[in-house]
Write a protein that holds these residues in place. Sequence first.
Motif, PDB file in Angstrom:
ATOM      1  N   ASN A 268       0.820  -1.211   0.000  1.00  0.00           N
ATOM      2  CA  ASN A 268       0.000   0.000   0.000  1.00  0.00           C
ATOM      3  C   ASN A 268       0.856   1.264   0.000  1.00  0.00           C
ATOM      4  O   ASN A 268       0.456   2.289  -0.570  1.00  0.00           O
ATOM      5  CB  ASN A 268      -0.931   0.012   1.217  1.00  0.00           C
ATOM      6  N   ILE A 269       2.025   1.197   0.619  1.00  0.00           N
ATOM      7  CA  ILE A 269       2.912   2.364   0.696  1.00  0.00           C
ATOM      8  C   ILE A 269       3.787   2.487  -0.548  1.00  0.00           C
ATOM      9  O   ILE A 269       3.902   3.563  -1.153  1.00  0.00           O
ATOM     10  CB  ILE A 269       3.815   2.281   1.948  1.00  0.00           C
ATOM     11  N   GLY A 270       4.431   1.395  -0.931  1.00  0.00           N
ATOM     12  CA  GLY A 270       5.414   1.447  -2.017  1.00  0.00           C
ATOM     13  C   GLY A 270       4.964   0.827  -3.325  1.00  0.00           C
ATOM     14  O   GLY A 270       5.699   0.878  -4.308  1.00  0.00           O
ATOM     15  N   GLY A 271       3.776   0.251  -3.339  1.00  0.00           N
ATOM     16  CA  GLY A 271       3.299  -0.421  -4.548  1.00  0.00           C
ATOM     17  C   GLY A 271       3.545  -1.910  -4.482  1.00  0.00           C
ATOM     18  O   GLY A 271       4.475  -2.381  -3.824  1.00  0.00           O
ATOM     19  N   MET A 272       2.726  -2.663  -5.166  1.00  0.00           N
ATOM     20  CA  MET A 272       2.833  -4.116  -5.142  1.00  0.00           C
ATOM     21  C   MET A 272       4.171  -4.608  -5.672  1.00  0.00           C
ATOM     22  O   MET A 272       4.651  -5.681  -5.289  1.00  0.00           O
ATOM     23  CB  MET A 272       1.689  -4.732  -5.960  1.00  0.00           C
ATOM     24  N   ASP A 273       4.829  -3.832  -6.516  1.00  0.00           N
ATOM     25  CA  ASP A 273       6.087  -4.266  -7.120  1.00  0.00           C
ATOM     26  C   ASP A 273       7.271  -4.211  -6.161  1.00  0.00           C
ATOM     27  O   ASP A 273       8.358  -4.681  -6.515  1.00  0.00           O
ATOM     28  CB  ASP A 273       6.414  -3.400  -8.344  1.00  0.00           C
ATOM     29  N   CYS A 274       7.096  -3.650  -4.974  1.00  0.00           N
ATOM     30  CA  CYS A 274       8.252  -3.466  -4.082  1.00  0.00           C
ATOM     31  C   CYS A 274       8.356  -4.523  -2.992  1.00  0.00           C
ATOM     32  O   CYS A 274       9.228  -4.424  -2.121  1.00  0.00           O
ATOM     33  CB  CYS A 274       8.255  -2.065  -3.465  1.00  0.00           C
ATOM     34  N   VAL A 275       7.504  -5.539  -3.013  1.00  0.00           N
ATOM     35  CA  VAL A 275       7.483  -6.529  -1.939  1.00  0.00           C
ATOM     36  C   VAL A 275       7.925  -7.893  -2.461  1.00  0.00           C
ATOM     37  O   VAL A 275       7.461  -8.353  -3.513  1.00  0.00           O
ATOM     38  CB  VAL A 275       6.080  -6.650  -1.317  1.00  0.00           C
ATOM     39  N   GLY A 276       8.826  -8.536  -1.706  1.00  0.00           N
ATOM     40  CA  GLY A 276       9.284  -9.879  -2.044  1.00  0.00           C
ATOM     41  C   GLY A 276       9.469 -10.703  -0.781  1.00  0.00           C
ATOM     42  O   GLY A 276       8.908 -10.379   0.279  1.00  0.00           O
ATOM     43  N   LEU A 277      10.254 -11.763  -0.876  1.00  0.00           N
ATOM     44  CA  LEU A 277      10.514 -12.657   0.241  1.00  0.00           C
ATOM     45  C   LEU A 277      11.979 -12.570   0.661  1.00  0.00           C
ATOM     46  O   LEU A 277      12.870 -12.547  -0.189  1.00  0.00           O
ATOM     47  CB  LEU A 277      10.180 -14.103  -0.145  1.00  0.00           C
ATOM     48  N   GLY A 278      12.198 -12.555   1.975  1.00  0.00           N
ATOM     49  CA  GLY A 278      13.550 -12.552   2.530  1.00  0.00           C
ATOM     50  C   GLY A 278      13.533 -13.254   3.868  1.00  0.00           C
ATOM     51  O   GLY A 278      13.722 -12.624   4.913  1.00  0.00           O
ATOM     52  N   SER A 279      13.319 -14.545   3.863  1.00  0.00           N
ATOM     53  CA  SER A 279      12.980 -15.310   5.070  1.00  0.00           C
ATOM     54  C   SER A 279      13.931 -15.095   6.236  1.00  0.00           C
ATOM     55  O   SER A 279      13.509 -15.025   7.386  1.00  0.00           O
ATOM     56  CB  SER A 279      12.938 -16.802   4.737  1.00  0.00           C
ATOM     57  N   ASP A 280      15.234 -15.004   5.963  1.00  0.00           N
ATOM     58  CA  ASP A 280      16.263 -15.022   7.010  1.00  0.00           C
ATOM     59  C   ASP A 280      16.323 -16.385   7.697  1.00  0.00           C
ATOM     60  O   ASP A 280      16.744 -16.501   8.844  1.00  0.00           O
ATOM     61  CB  ASP A 280      16.033 -13.914   8.049  1.00  0.00           C
ATOM     62  N   PHE A 281      15.882 -17.426   6.991  1.00  0.00           N
ATOM     63  CA  PHE A 281      15.955 -18.782   7.528  1.00  0.00           C
ATOM     64  C   PHE A 281      17.363 -19.112   7.997  1.00  0.00           C
ATOM     65  O   PHE A 281      18.357 -18.746   7.357  1.00  0.00           O
ATOM     66  CB  PHE A 281      15.529 -19.803   6.463  1.00  0.00           C
ATOM     67  N   ASP A 282      17.445 -19.785   9.112  1.00  0.00           N
ATOM     68  CA  ASP A 282      18.682 -20.225   9.757  1.00  0.00           C
ATOM     69  C   ASP A 282      19.530 -19.078  10.291  1.00  0.00           C
ATOM     70  O   ASP A 282      20.655 -19.297  10.738  1.00  0.00           O
ATOM     71  CB  ASP A 282      19.499 -21.134   8.817  1.00  0.00           C
ATOM     72  N   GLY A 283      18.943 -17.873  10.279  1.00  0.00           N
ATOM     73  CA  GLY A 283      19.582 -16.735  10.925  1.00  0.00           C
ATOM     74  C   GLY A 283      18.654 -16.077  11.936  1.00  0.00           C
ATOM     75  O   GLY A 283      18.980 -15.042  12.504  1.00  0.00           O
ATOM     76  N   ILE A 284      17.482 -16.689  12.158  1.00  0.00           N
ATOM     77  CA  ILE A 284      16.484 -16.120  13.071  1.00  0.00           C
ATOM     78  C   ILE A 284      16.144 -17.121  14.166  1.00  0.00           C
ATOM     79  O   ILE A 284      16.489 -18.299  14.080  1.00  0.00           O
ATOM     80  CB  ILE A 284      15.212 -15.676  12.316  1.00  0.00           C
ATOM     81  N   TRP A 285      15.463 -16.610  15.175  1.00  0.00           N
ATOM     82  CA  TRP A 285      15.173 -17.391  16.363  1.00  0.00           C
ATOM     83  C   TRP A 285      13.673 -17.340  16.655  1.00  0.00           C
ATOM     84  O   TRP A 285      12.924 -16.665  15.972  1.00  0.00           O
ATOM     85  CB  TRP A 285      15.958 -16.813  17.550  1.00  0.00           C
ATOM     86  N   GLY A 286      13.282 -18.051  17.706  1.00  0.00           N
ATOM     87  CA  GLY A 286      11.885 -18.042  18.110  1.00  0.00           C
ATOM     88  C   GLY A 286      11.076 -19.106  17.390  1.00  0.00           C
ATOM     89  O   GLY A 286      11.563 -19.804  16.494  1.00  0.00           O
ATOM     90  N   GLU A 287       9.816 -19.223  17.777  1.00  0.00           N
ATOM     91  CA  GLU A 287       8.924 -20.197  17.163  1.00  0.00           C
ATOM     92  C   GLU A 287       8.387 -19.651  15.847  1.00  0.00           C
ATOM     93  O   GLU A 287       7.876 -18.539  15.783  1.00  0.00           O
ATOM     94  CB  GLU A 287       7.759 -20.505  18.113  1.00  0.00           C
TER      95      GLU A 287
END
Length: 330
Positions: A268-287
């Motif tokens: 809504n702020i930057g447009g649909m074209d500005c969003v992607g995926l960046g999981s940070d898998f294996d660098g994050i914690w928690g459930e």
Amino acid sequence: MRAADMHCDTIGEIYKDHKKGGRMSVRSNSLHLDLEKMAKGDYGLQNFAMFVHLGTAERPFECAMEMIDIFYEEMEANKDLISVVKSYKDIEENWSRGRMSAMLTLEEGGVCQGSLAFLRDFYRMGVRMMTLTWNFPNELGYPSRIVAEGPEKGCYPDTEHGLTERGVEFLEEMEKLGIIIDISHLGDAGIRDVFSHTTRPFVASHSNARALCSHPRNLTDHMIRSLGERGGVAGINYCPAFLRKWKDGESEKSLIEDMVRHMKYMSNIGGMDCVGLGSDFDGIWGELELSDAGKMPLLEAEMRRQGFSPLEIEAVFYKNVLRVYKEILS
């Protein structure tokens, strides 16, 4: 739904295991991400970050090179499933042959030790994206957060310390070479400098919306809007601490509905074209509700539930990221 993820720390975990004499493989392991889970989650492309901790690594450049060696050893051992990409054409060729793609990235510009020659060497090794900082100041600039002690204890955005002169020189060389600039982990003033001293799209590989979660690692509305106008992409980070503000004593959990809430806000702020995926898998914690790379259909289902169209889901899952890669890596 095919997925392109701009950030994981899986190679770093494998590197640490190998340093202890282990034999962990990227093909199958107990981490968030491996090739079997990626295949189950219909991954088309994964960026593998070489993360070097400047507080513990005595020789950052050598550490990064050792990690790159592990990366290539793992890619060679599993070339039936995945192949390294250095250009957009490589991605297209891999997908036409039914193989996943792996992009080599650096998470900590300090591994270059301020040397443009080292930056060029990393490019020759196949690096195609790099964060300018992690959580420490380096020769290029300053990280996203100031950690205060005493009565003002906490983490605050660094709005004063931008890029160094050498940092600006690195921006120019990265644009010239075709290394995608990654502003995740960079301080607010440094991000402003990136906008001022570049002309091409860049990314925030694993950052969310600060308006929804006031962590300094997240992006302000102005940053999101400007990133969209530049043609860049921000990858949604699955880390609980970047998705919502947790109260003292609460058990932090990464909820898929919160991930999609950030996607909707940022689009809504930057447009649909500005969003992607960046999981940070294996660098994050928690459930994590989306607990590994094989669970991607859960994210697609939640996006549909919250009103995303099939074309919008495709854009977030891979098309927005590929658009940037096509422009920078052609």
